[in-house]
Design an enzyme around this catalytic site. Structure first.
Site, PDB file in Angstrom:
ATOM      1  N   SER A 326       0.801  -1.225   0.000  1.00 23.43           N
ATOM      2  CA  SER A 326       0.000   0.000   0.000  1.00 23.43           C
ATOM      3  C   SER A 326       0.832   1.272   0.000  1.00 23.43           C
ATOM      4  O   SER A 326       0.297   2.356  -0.227  1.00 23.43           O
ATOM      5  CB  SER A 326      -0.934  -0.001   1.210  1.00 23.43           C
ATOM      6  OG  SER A 326      -1.894  -1.039   1.085  1.00 23.43           O
ATOM      7  N   CYS A 382      -7.835   1.645   1.574  1.00 21.46           N
ATOM      8  CA  CYS A 382      -8.865   0.838   0.930  1.00 21.46           C
ATOM      9  C   CYS A 382      -8.366   0.280  -0.395  1.00 21.46           C
ATOM     10  O   CYS A 382      -8.033   1.032  -1.314  1.00 21.46           O
ATOM     11  CB  CYS A 382     -10.114   1.690   0.706  1.00 21.46           C
ATOM     12  SG  CYS A 382     -11.399   0.833  -0.227  1.00 21.46           S
TER      13      CYS A 382
END
Length: 656
Positions: A326, A382
């Site tokens: 991420s 997310c």
């Protein structure tokens, strides 16, 4: 009686044969005379030099190697006196007996004794053979005091490389070692210094990449020898030019702290000054003892290093490549913003998974995040949001943005094996695997998985460029030969400033928003807020059956199958000065394993020492207090910093 008469006088005359013989003799005598004239007059200087060479040997003198220092002048690689014992066979008499007597004074390893006896048989009786070296002062004094009882034994003093910081700086500075047979063959005699017995050259780190700077130039010694080649006296000596000293950008105190903070982990930390690109810390754990290689590492120790699953010889900061997870989402966000396929107000719904054909790509939050803006998606990491915007923008635009931010680029540093990384494109996959690019590959790249690979150095450069909006490049050498190099002025980054601000706001929310994934890593001191991004990269494929039954927790898996933990950060948020990247191999979650390390290192950089406990969140103060009360082996004891939670001198002060 007949009267006696003298014989008639015959006239002398030369025959043709006599003339020819006389002419030949005259020719030979003339040729000899001409040759003697040539030898004595025309070639006299040449033969005088040849005779001189038989009488005088010219020997190379190894130069003193340039030393290496940190940014504040602390020594990292120095030249120390090397006391060694040599043996001259013709003076020793009974060599075995001499070695026995010497062995009662100092320790001589069995393999050293065997090597001495082997070398003595190979070399002339008057040539010194090294028995042992790197003696301490007590052994040196003991041998000297007993010299009259040790015929043929002599003690010499030379220079040897020494690394006072040991494992803390091993991967950056590197080490030197003897010139190998392979290196001699490859050199093809171009470097006369390589012929000096036991000459050392750089083998890793800065020592090898800046070898030409550090080595210097050889001196010359003219020695008179007798007909047997034995030294009579030294006639002249011309000392060589020592190598140039180097000053690195590394801050030794911060490097020590980072190494200590990584103790027990297979991990890496890169800390960078975002204004200049100076690398303040390049810590790769575990380290190794470079002095073992200078003195000659044992087979047992070498095997221990090679068999260690944590790979202590690998410099993970520049050569370790990992899926960035991420932490790569800022790259994807900027690519989508620049392409105009998303903005900071559009919301994308996350229900926990993203459908592509008959396949599902899952979010780390099984129940989903609901409606997500860009800021929210970065703060809560997310995955579904980034699947969608990655599909919209495409992998080629993502790769282009990665290169602009320094990912997928081989940065120019004086270190071996600086990895280029991978920011994949359609053409790259076809060239590498002879396969077409799939949309599923783009979705994986959207969350920093699949083919994307980056080193901790790449991630630190990426963070520094996002923080400053400038094309910051990493720098490791700050000065040479006593002269500082000018600080670079990085050019503006070719990215819209408004888009960079949007991404920075999302990174601020990661650490400071109540729902941010790394809220525990925030800095409580006023004006010193930290922005960051956590990342977790998978090293194994999670099957559908495992998802249905429940994904196995990292702590329940063998170490080598656990996820990598990553974190990138910069601070202060309003006036960026430092960027830090952390990778903990198989550490589990980025927020739990990597973010506390990044928090500690960046606060140490801001304060220039231990920050006050009040600068930490209340739920982190016990952890920090425990670290300071019980320091790890070889770590300096720490005390709290000043009561004022702001750094002395303010944020962004120079540590030089």
């Amino acid at each position: 009686m007949s009267r006696w008469r003298p014989p008639p006088v015959r006239s002398l005359r030369l025959t043709r044969r006599g003339l020819l013989l006389l002419g030949a003799q005259a020719g030979i005598m003339g040729a000899l005379a001409w040759r003697m004239r040539a030898l004595q007059v025309e070639d006299a200087q040449r033969y005088r030099l040849l005779a001189e060479e038989n009488r005088i040997n010219i020997r190379l003198l190894p130069p003193a190697r340039g030393q290496i220092f940190d940014r504040n002048g602390a020594p990292l690689a120095v030249n120390s006196q090397n006391y060694r014992v040599v043996l001259i066979r013709e003076q020793a008499g009974d060599v075995e007996d001499t070695l026995d007597r010497l062995g009662r004074l100092i320790r001589i390893e069995p393999h050293e004794r065997e090597r001495v006896l082997r070398d003595i048989r190979r070399k002339s009786s008057f040539v010194p053979v090294t028995v042992t070296e790197h003696l301490d002062w007590e052994d040196f004094a003991r041998v000297n005091a007993n010299a009259p009882a040790l015929p043929g034994i002599d003690v010499e003093v030379g220079l040897t490389r020494y690394y006072p910081e040991g494992l803390s700086m091993a991967h950056v500075v590197g080490y030197v070692g003897r010139v190998s047979e392979k290196e001699l063959i490859a050199d093809e005699g171009r470097t006369p210094l390589f012929q000096i017995p036991d000459f050392h050259i750089g083998k890793s780190g800065v020592e090898t990449r800046r070898e030409d700077t550090l080595r210097g130039h050889a001196g010359l010694s003219r020695i008179e020898v007798n007909a047997r080649g034995r030294k009579v006296r030294e006639l002249t000596r011309e000392e060589g030019a020592p190598g140039a000293d180097l000053q690195l950008t590394v801050d030794l105190e911060l490097q020590r702290y980072a190494m200590d903070r990584l103790n027990g982990e297979s991990a890496a930390v890169v800390a960078m000054d975002v204004t200049t690109g100076d690398l303040l810390a390049c810590a790769s754990s575990p380290g190794f003892e470079p002095n073992q290689f200078v003195f000659g590492i044992s087979t047992r120790n070498w095997r221990g290093l090679m068999d260690d699953p944590y790979r202590p010889l690998s410099n993970k900061t520049v050569s370790g490549l990992y899926p960035p997870g991420s932490t790569f989402k800022m790259v994807v966000a900027l690519a989508a913003l620049e392409a105009g396929v998303v903005d900071n107000v559009e919301k994308i719904f996350c229900n926990g998974r993203y459908k592509l054909g008959d396949r599902y790509f899952h979010c780390w939050s099984r129940g989903g995040h609901g409606q997500m803006t860009l800021r929210d998606a970065l703060a809560q990491s997310c995955d579904v949001y980034f699947y969608e915007i990655a599909r919209r923008v495409g992998v080629d635009a993502i790769s282009d943005m990665a290169h602009r931010l320094g990912v997928g680029v081989r940065h120019d540093l004086p270190l071996p094996v600086v990895a280029e990384g991978v920011a994949p494109t359609r053409d790259w996959k076809r060239a590498s695997y002879d396969q077409s690019w799939l949309i599923g590959d783009t979705l994986n790249a959207g969350i920093g998985q699949g083919y994307v690979l980056a080193s901790p150095l790449h991630l630190a450069v990426m963070t520094a460029r996002i923080a400053t909006g400038r094309a910051v490049s990493p720098r490791l050498v700050r000065g040479e030969a006593g002269r500082p190099l000018p600080d670079p002025t990085p050019p503006p980054l070719d990215v819209n400033g408004a888009h960079l601000r949007m991404v920075r706001e999302g990174m601020w929310a990661v650490v400071n928003d109540r729902r941010g994934t790394a809220r525990r890593a925030r800095i409580m001191a006023e004006g010193l807020a930290m922005a960051g991004k956590s990342g977790t990269s998978q090293v194994r494929r999670i099957t559908a059956a495992e998802r249905a039954a429940g994904v196995i927790r990292n702590e329940d898996l063998p170490w080598e199958r656990r996820d990598h933990a990553l974190f990138v950060s910069f601070a202060p948020y309003d006036a960026p000065r430092y960027a830090v990247s952390v990778v903990v191999e198989h550490g589990g979650g980025g927020s739990s394993a990597a973010s506390p390390i990044a928090q500690d290192v960046i606060m140490r950089a801001l304060w220039g020492g231990p920050p006050p406990l009040s600068a930490y969140p209340a739920d982190q103060q016990d952890r920090v207090r425990q670290q300071r009360v019980g320091p790890r082996p070889n770590a300096p004891e720490e005390v709290d910093g000043p009561e004022d939670p702001r750094p002395a001198g303010g944020a962004g002060r120079s540590r030089a």
